[in-house]
Design a protein around this motif. Structure first.
Motif, PDB file in Angstrom:
ATOM      1  N   ILE A  99       8.028   2.427   5.926  1.00 10.59           N
ATOM      2  CA  ILE A  99       7.888   1.067   6.019  1.00 10.59           C
ATOM      3  C   ILE A  99       8.540   0.413   7.265  1.00 10.59           C
ATOM      4  CG2 ILE A  99       8.297  -1.203   4.848  1.00 10.59           C
ATOM      5  CD1 ILE A  99       7.555   0.473   2.213  1.00 10.59           C
ATOM      6  N   ALA A 100       9.991   0.875   7.382  1.00  9.21           N
ATOM      7  CA  ALA A 100      10.950   0.505   8.689  1.00  9.21           C
ATOM      8  C   ALA A 100       9.808   0.705   9.732  1.00  9.21           C
ATOM      9  CB  ALA A 100      12.056   1.175   8.528  1.00  9.21           C
ATOM     10  N   SER A 112       0.815  -1.338  -0.026  1.00  7.87           N
ATOM     11  CA  SER A 112      -0.069   0.131   0.125  1.00  7.87           C
ATOM     12  C   SER A 112       0.854   1.291   0.087  1.00  7.87           C
ATOM     13  CB  SER A 112      -0.837   0.104   1.286  1.00  7.87           C
ATOM     14  OG  SER A 112      -1.698  -1.093   1.182  1.00  7.87           O
ATOM     15  N   ILE A 113       1.956   1.204   0.833  1.00 12.28           N
ATOM     16  CA  ILE A 113       2.681   2.396   0.832  1.00 12.28           C
ATOM     17  C   ILE A 113       3.603   2.576  -0.323  1.00 12.28           C
ATOM     18  CG2 ILE A 113       4.703   3.584   2.027  1.00 12.28           C
ATOM     19  CD1 ILE A 113       3.441   2.137   4.608  1.00 12.28           C
ATOM     20  N   LEU A 114       4.237   1.425  -0.951  1.00 12.57           N
ATOM     21  CA  LEU A 114       4.809   1.650  -2.120  1.00 12.57           C
ATOM     22  C   LEU A 114       4.255   1.650  -3.464  1.00 12.57           C
ATOM     23  CD1 LEU A 114       7.725  -1.031  -1.322  1.00 12.57           C
ATOM     24  CD2 LEU A 114       7.973   1.446  -1.296  1.00 12.57           C
ATOM     25  N   ASN A 143       0.105  11.843   0.950  1.00 15.68           N
ATOM     26  CA  ASN A 143      -0.975  11.082   1.491  1.00 15.68           C
ATOM     27  C   ASN A 143      -0.465  10.023   2.445  1.00 15.68           C
ATOM     28  OD1 ASN A 143      -1.242  10.875  -2.200  1.00 15.68           O
ATOM     29  ND2 ASN A 143      -2.984  12.001  -0.777  1.00 15.68           N
ATOM     30  N   ILE A 144       0.431   9.641   2.706  1.00 17.80           N
ATOM     31  CA  ILE A 144       0.954   8.651   3.665  1.00 17.80           C
ATOM     32  C   ILE A 144       0.383   8.950   5.039  1.00 17.80           C
ATOM     33  CG2 ILE A 144       2.918   7.252   4.445  1.00 17.80           C
ATOM     34  CD1 ILE A 144       4.071   7.411   1.532  1.00 17.80           C
ATOM     35  N   PRO A 145       0.638  10.173   5.542  1.00 17.43           N
ATOM     36  CA  PRO A 145       0.436  10.603   6.989  1.00 17.43           C
ATOM     37  C   PRO A 145      -0.917   9.986   7.538  1.00 17.43           C
ATOM     38  CG  PRO A 145       1.839  12.149   6.052  1.00 17.43           C
ATOM     39  CD  PRO A 145       1.250  11.457   4.926  1.00 17.43           C
ATOM     40  N   GLU A 146      -1.898  10.164   6.441  1.00 16.79           N
ATOM     41  CA  GLU A 146      -3.341  10.287   6.865  1.00 16.79           C
ATOM     42  C   GLU A 146      -3.553   8.469   6.677  1.00 16.79           C
ATOM     43  OE1 GLU A 146      -7.788  11.161   5.189  1.00 16.79           O
ATOM     44  OE2 GLU A 146      -5.860  11.745   4.008  1.00 16.79           O
ATOM     45  N   PHE A 147      -2.906   7.955   5.816  1.00 16.15           N
ATOM     46  CA  PHE A 147      -3.190   6.444   5.782  1.00 16.15           C
ATOM     47  C   PHE A 147      -2.684   5.843   7.167  1.00 16.15           C
ATOM     48  CE2 PHE A 147      -1.248   2.346   4.660  1.00 16.15           C
ATOM     49  CZ  PHE A 147      -2.500   1.764   4.269  1.00 16.15           C
TER      50      PHE A 147
END
Length: 131
Positions: A71-72, A34-36, A46-50
């Motif tokens: 991811i880490a 999902s992140i990559l 968009n990643i912080p909200e997810f």
């Protein structure tokens, strides 16, 4: 089959898995994909909200500048989760991917790309099932 349906399939496999390690491995894969994925997260913004919606945590701003760093951090969180936390996270992910057809703007180019992350997850599942 689109990536959204594949992710839902992985979520369902994780929910049905009987062991904590299998659930954890599948959750690693779901978050990694999902992140990559540029299909789901076409902008790092968009990643912080997810992350906040799914894991209820926030990282410092510099972490979000690198998807691999995110991811880490997510991997460390998942590794420390108990089974009830994993199940709650899977429920949130399931809700997100069923209610929202495309969690973040998609691009046609990203949709057409061969997805090696999902292939890797499928290979993990084959190894887990043969144990």
């Amino acid at each position: 089959m689109n990536n959204n349906m594949e992710i839902l399939g992985l979520i369902n496999q994780a929910k049905q898995s009987k062991t904590l390690n299998n659930k954890r491995i599948l959750l690693f894969g779901i978050f990694t994909h999902s992140i990559l994925s540029k299909e789901f997260m076409n902008k790092n913004s968009n990643i912080p909200e997810f992350i906040h919606l799914t894991l209820k945590v926030e990282f410092k701003e510099y972490v979000y500048q690198s998807r691999t760093m995110v991811i880490a951090r997510v991997s460390r969180i998942i590794e420390k989760m108990e089974i009830n936390e994993i199940n709650k996270t899977l429920d949130v992910l399931n809700h997100m991917f069923t209610e929202i057809e495309n969690p973040v703007n998609t691009t046609e180019k990203a949709r057409k790309k061969k997805n090696s992350v999902l292939d890797t997850i499928d290979n993990w599942l084959r190894v887990i099932d043969n144990e």
